[in-house]
Design a protein around this motif. Structure first.
Motif, PDB file in Angstrom:
ATOM      1  N   SER A 284       0.804  -1.216   0.000  1.00  0.00           N
ATOM      2  CA  SER A 284       0.000   0.000   0.000  1.00  0.00           C
ATOM      3  C   SER A 284       0.839   1.270   0.000  1.00  0.00           C
ATOM      4  O   SER A 284       0.345   2.350  -0.305  1.00  0.00           O
ATOM      5  N   ASP A 285       2.134   1.157   0.344  1.00  0.00           N
ATOM      6  CA  ASP A 285       3.030   2.308   0.412  1.00  0.00           C
ATOM      7  C   ASP A 285       4.024   2.218  -0.743  1.00  0.00           C
ATOM      8  O   ASP A 285       4.849   1.307  -0.787  1.00  0.00           O
ATOM      9  N   LEU A 286       3.954   3.161  -1.687  1.00  0.00           N
ATOM     10  CA  LEU A 286       4.761   3.081  -2.898  1.00  0.00           C
ATOM     11  C   LEU A 286       6.254   3.155  -2.579  1.00  0.00           C
ATOM     12  O   LEU A 286       7.053   2.378  -3.134  1.00  0.00           O
ATOM     13  N   GLU A 287       6.645   4.080  -1.713  1.00  0.00           N
ATOM     14  CA  GLU A 287       8.069   4.216  -1.398  1.00  0.00           C
ATOM     15  C   GLU A 287       8.614   2.953  -0.744  1.00  0.00           C
ATOM     16  O   GLU A 287       9.709   2.478  -1.073  1.00  0.00           O
ATOM     17  N   GLN A 288       7.833   2.387   0.164  1.00  0.00           N
ATOM     18  CA  GLN A 288       8.263   1.171   0.845  1.00  0.00           C
ATOM     19  C   GLN A 288       8.388  -0.002  -0.133  1.00  0.00           C
ATOM     20  O   GLN A 288       9.367  -0.750  -0.097  1.00  0.00           O
ATOM     21  N   THR A 289       7.404  -0.155  -1.012  1.00  0.00           N
ATOM     22  CA  THR A 289       7.449  -1.282  -1.939  1.00  0.00           C
ATOM     23  C   THR A 289       8.573  -1.128  -2.962  1.00  0.00           C
ATOM     24  O   THR A 289       9.130  -2.123  -3.429  1.00  0.00           O
ATOM     25  N   GLU A 290       8.906   0.109  -3.301  1.00  0.00           N
ATOM     26  CA  GLU A 290      10.049   0.297  -4.196  1.00  0.00           C
ATOM     27  C   GLU A 290      11.337  -0.170  -3.525  1.00  0.00           C
ATOM     28  O   GLU A 290      12.178  -0.831  -4.144  1.00  0.00           O
ATOM     29  N   GLU A 291      11.484   0.163  -2.246  1.00  0.00           N
ATOM     30  CA  GLU A 291      12.657  -0.310  -1.502  1.00  0.00           C
ATOM     31  C   GLU A 291      12.677  -1.832  -1.435  1.00  0.00           C
ATOM     32  O   GLU A 291      13.728  -2.473  -1.602  1.00  0.00           O
ATOM     33  N   GLU A 292      11.518  -2.428  -1.180  1.00  0.00           N
ATOM     34  CA  GLU A 292      11.431  -3.883  -1.102  1.00  0.00           C
ATOM     35  C   GLU A 292      11.736  -4.524  -2.447  1.00  0.00           C
ATOM     36  O   GLU A 292      12.459  -5.525  -2.537  1.00  0.00           O
ATOM     37  N   ALA A 293      11.192  -3.945  -3.517  1.00  0.00           N
ATOM     38  CA  ALA A 293      11.444  -4.495  -4.852  1.00  0.00           C
ATOM     39  C   ALA A 293      12.926  -4.423  -5.188  1.00  0.00           C
ATOM     40  O   ALA A 293      13.504  -5.386  -5.718  1.00  0.00           O
ATOM     41  N   ARG A 294      13.546  -3.296  -4.889  1.00  0.00           N
ATOM     42  CA  ARG A 294      14.969  -3.161  -5.198  1.00  0.00           C
ATOM     43  C   ARG A 294      15.781  -4.188  -4.410  1.00  0.00           C
ATOM     44  O   ARG A 294      16.743  -4.771  -4.931  1.00  0.00           O
ATOM     45  N   GLN A 295      15.391  -4.430  -3.176  1.00  0.00           N
ATOM     46  CA  GLN A 295      16.137  -5.389  -2.357  1.00  0.00           C
ATOM     47  C   GLN A 295      15.895  -6.829  -2.817  1.00  0.00           C
ATOM     48  O   GLN A 295      16.849  -7.575  -3.065  1.00  0.00           O
ATOM     49  N   TYR A 296      14.632  -7.225  -2.921  1.00  0.00           N
ATOM     50  CA  TYR A 296      14.322  -8.643  -3.146  1.00  0.00           C
ATOM     51  C   TYR A 296      14.360  -9.021  -4.621  1.00  0.00           C
ATOM     52  O   TYR A 296      14.856 -10.105  -4.960  1.00  0.00           O
ATOM     53  N   GLN A 297      13.863  -8.165  -5.503  1.00  0.00           N
ATOM     54  CA  GLN A 297      14.054  -8.448  -6.917  1.00  0.00           C
ATOM     55  C   GLN A 297      15.544  -8.373  -7.259  1.00  0.00           C
ATOM     56  O   GLN A 297      16.042  -9.156  -8.078  1.00  0.00           O
TER      57      GLN A 297
ATOM     58  N   MET B  44      13.659  -4.264 -12.952  1.00  0.00           N
ATOM     59  CA  MET B  44      12.592  -3.512 -12.293  1.00  0.00           C
ATOM     60  C   MET B  44      11.720  -2.768 -13.300  1.00  0.00           C
ATOM     61  O   MET B  44      10.541  -2.511 -13.033  1.00  0.00           O
ATOM     62  N   LYS B  45      12.275  -2.432 -14.464  1.00  0.00           N
ATOM     63  CA  LYS B  45      11.464  -1.793 -15.497  1.00  0.00           C
ATOM     64  C   LYS B  45      10.473  -2.770 -16.111  1.00  0.00           C
ATOM     65  O   LYS B  45       9.405  -2.373 -16.593  1.00  0.00           O
ATOM     66  N   ALA B  46      10.824  -4.054 -16.109  1.00  0.00           N
ATOM     67  CA  ALA B  46       9.943  -5.063 -16.707  1.00  0.00           C
ATOM     68  C   ALA B  46       8.958  -5.636 -15.717  1.00  0.00           C
ATOM     69  O   ALA B  46       7.825  -5.971 -16.078  1.00  0.00           O
ATOM     70  N   ALA B  47       9.374  -5.762 -14.462  1.00  0.00           N
ATOM     71  CA  ALA B  47       8.568  -6.463 -13.458  1.00  0.00           C
ATOM     72  C   ALA B  47       7.539  -5.538 -12.818  1.00  0.00           C
ATOM     73  O   ALA B  47       7.642  -4.310 -12.882  1.00  0.00           O
ATOM     74  N   SER B  48       6.554  -6.157 -12.185  1.00  0.00           N
ATOM     75  CA  SER B  48       5.489  -5.409 -11.507  1.00  0.00           C
ATOM     76  C   SER B  48       5.822  -5.265 -10.026  1.00  0.00           C
ATOM     77  O   SER B  48       6.139  -6.249  -9.360  1.00  0.00           O
ATOM     78  N   TRP B  49       5.734  -4.051  -9.533  1.00  0.00           N
ATOM     79  CA  TRP B  49       5.930  -3.793  -8.111  1.00  0.00           C
ATOM     80  C   TRP B  49       5.252  -2.478  -7.760  1.00  0.00           C
ATOM     81  O   TRP B  49       4.981  -1.655  -8.624  1.00  0.00           O
ATOM     82  N   GLY B  50       4.935  -2.309  -6.496  1.00  0.00           N
ATOM     83  CA  GLY B  50       4.337  -1.058  -6.051  1.00  0.00           C
ATOM     84  C   GLY B  50       2.934  -1.247  -5.527  1.00  0.00           C
ATOM     85  O   GLY B  50       2.538  -2.345  -5.120  1.00  0.00           O
ATOM     86  N   THR B  51       2.167  -0.172  -5.534  1.00  0.00           N
ATOM     87  CA  THR B  51       0.776  -0.236  -5.081  1.00  0.00           C
ATOM     88  C   THR B  51      -0.070  -0.949  -6.136  1.00  0.00           C
ATOM     89  O   THR B  51       0.328  -1.061  -7.304  1.00  0.00           O
ATOM     90  N   PRO B  52      -1.247  -1.438  -5.748  1.00  0.00           N
ATOM     91  CA  PRO B  52      -2.122  -2.051  -6.756  1.00  0.00           C
ATOM     92  C   PRO B  52      -2.387  -1.136  -7.940  1.00  0.00           C
ATOM     93  O   PRO B  52      -2.401  -1.594  -9.091  1.00  0.00           O
ATOM     94  N   ASP B  53      -2.577   0.159  -7.688  1.00  0.00           N
ATOM     95  CA  ASP B  53      -2.846   1.094  -8.774  1.00  0.00           C
ATOM     96  C   ASP B  53      -1.667   1.178  -9.731  1.00  0.00           C
ATOM     97  O   ASP B  53      -1.845   1.174 -10.961  1.00  0.00           O
TER      98      ASP B  53
END
Length: 354
Positions: free
Chosen positions: A235-248, A295-304
């Motif tokens: 639900s938090d875009l900034e948080q999910t970006e950090e998570e995506a960068r770490q785990y992806q 990260m440009k190809a994969a899906s991450w972030g808020t549902p929107d």
């Protein structure tokens, strides 16, 4: 849109935890996916290493099909050069019978040198072995008989028992990243399976070629493309970006390690020219550049954000099937569960309406 859950069964990125725990966490996500209305569950085949350890994905899918009767099961993929095609056909026929026709059978030819070496099979043979075995299996599941007279599989005509009970039309898939694999998939009439590892604009020439080849070989419109990717939803875009960068990012690192993309060994292997080019790009951009492209190809972030990205992708690629993983790269189970739950509540209903 048809949406599936992808199982990797990996421990790369986790500092501790048994193999049984790693499998148990992904099977927990299967329970959630079945509850929330996913269409299918898929699994890779990999051996021996923490990158992924699913030595028999047809066996795994037999367990899942029995436990969850409301969901299809798929292999993405059975790596054909490592198997006797007769045994693949038999095992697929058994699982499909037991599941009432819920198996989606996907093939691949393999990429990791360490796995080929352990099986004592040359990577130089992988394309020819795949192209010989795949039509044998497809024909066996169509007719109930398997035979072959090629250089690798001298198979006298024999009946498959139990006999295949359901048509596999529309249920054959093939992983295709290179031009050669796209050609093989088109000849089979298979759904092409591609992984989200680079911007989709770069994939379009191969996708269009696969569609054109299918029309040429079969005189029909090609089956839908299946895209497999690694998703972080929150639900938090900034948080999910950090998570995506770490785990992806950690998943990309595991990919570099397992397939040895920083090595130049692909240059000396028959039929892996596309991966030699990818390895050259990896060496020039490094891990950081590869993560950015991923990260440009994969899906991450808020549902929107995820939905907007999918709408743009759909405009580019047309309709597709979607296969998503929520557990990879050391991601804690609670984050994987959060991602899946929010995705199921806010993304899944929208894309299934398309």
């Amino acid at each position: 849109m048809d949406v599936g859950l992808m199982l990797v069964m990996t421990s790369y990125g986790w500092e501790e935890g048994s193999d049984a725990q790693m499998w148990g966490e992904e099977l927990r996500l299967v329970e959630m996916a079945a509850e929330y209305g996913f269409d299918s569950v898929w699994s890779a085949e990999h051996h021996f290493n923490d990158y992924s350890f699913v030595p028999d994905n047809l066996q795994l899918m037999t367990h899942i099909a029995a436990k969850h009767p409301n969901i299809d099961v798929g292999t993405a993929a059975v790596i054909l050069p490592w198997h006797n095609p007769l045994r693949v056909a038999e095992n697929a026929a058994v699982l499909d019978m037991l599941s009432g026709g819920r198996l989606r059978l996907g093939f691949g030819r393999g990429l990791a040198r360490r796995e080929f070496e352990a099986f004592g099979i040359s990577m130089d043979e992988s394309r020819d072995r795949f192209d010989e075995a795949a039509p044998m299996i497809v024909e066996a599941l169509k007719t109930g008989f398997i035979e072959g007279d090629g250089p690798y599989y001298q198979q006298p005509r024999i009946e498959i028992r139990p006999r295949p009970q359901h048509s596999f039309d529309g249920r054959i898939y093939a992983v295709a990243a290179s031009d050669e694999s796209v050609l093989s998939a088109a000849k089979l009439g298979a759904h092409i399976v591609m992984f989200a590892d680079r911007p989709w604009e770069m994939r379009m020439p191969g996708i269009e070629r696969g569609r054109a080849l299918h029309r040429e070989f079969h005189g029909t419109e090609p089956p839908s493309l299946m895209l497999t990717e690694f998703v972080v939803c929150g639900s938090d875009l900034e948080q999910t970006e950090e998570e995506a960068r770490q785990y992806q990012g950690k998943f990309v690192e595991s990919n570099f390690y397992h397939y040895e993309f920083l090595s130049d060994h692909f240059a000396g292997v028959k039929g892996y020219n596309a991966y030699q080019q990818k390895a050259e790009i990896a060496r020039s951009t490094g891990l950081e550049g590869a993560v950015e492209g991923f990260m440009k190809a994969a899906s991450w972030g808020t549902p929107d954000k995820i939905l907007r990205g999918l709408e743009e992708r759909r405009e580019l690629l047309g309709d597709f099937e979607w296969n998503v993983s929520f557990r990879f790269g050391g991601i804690p189970l609670e984050i994987a569960e959060r991602s899946l739950k929010l995705f199921a509540e806010e993304v899944l209903p929208v894309v299934k309406s398309w």
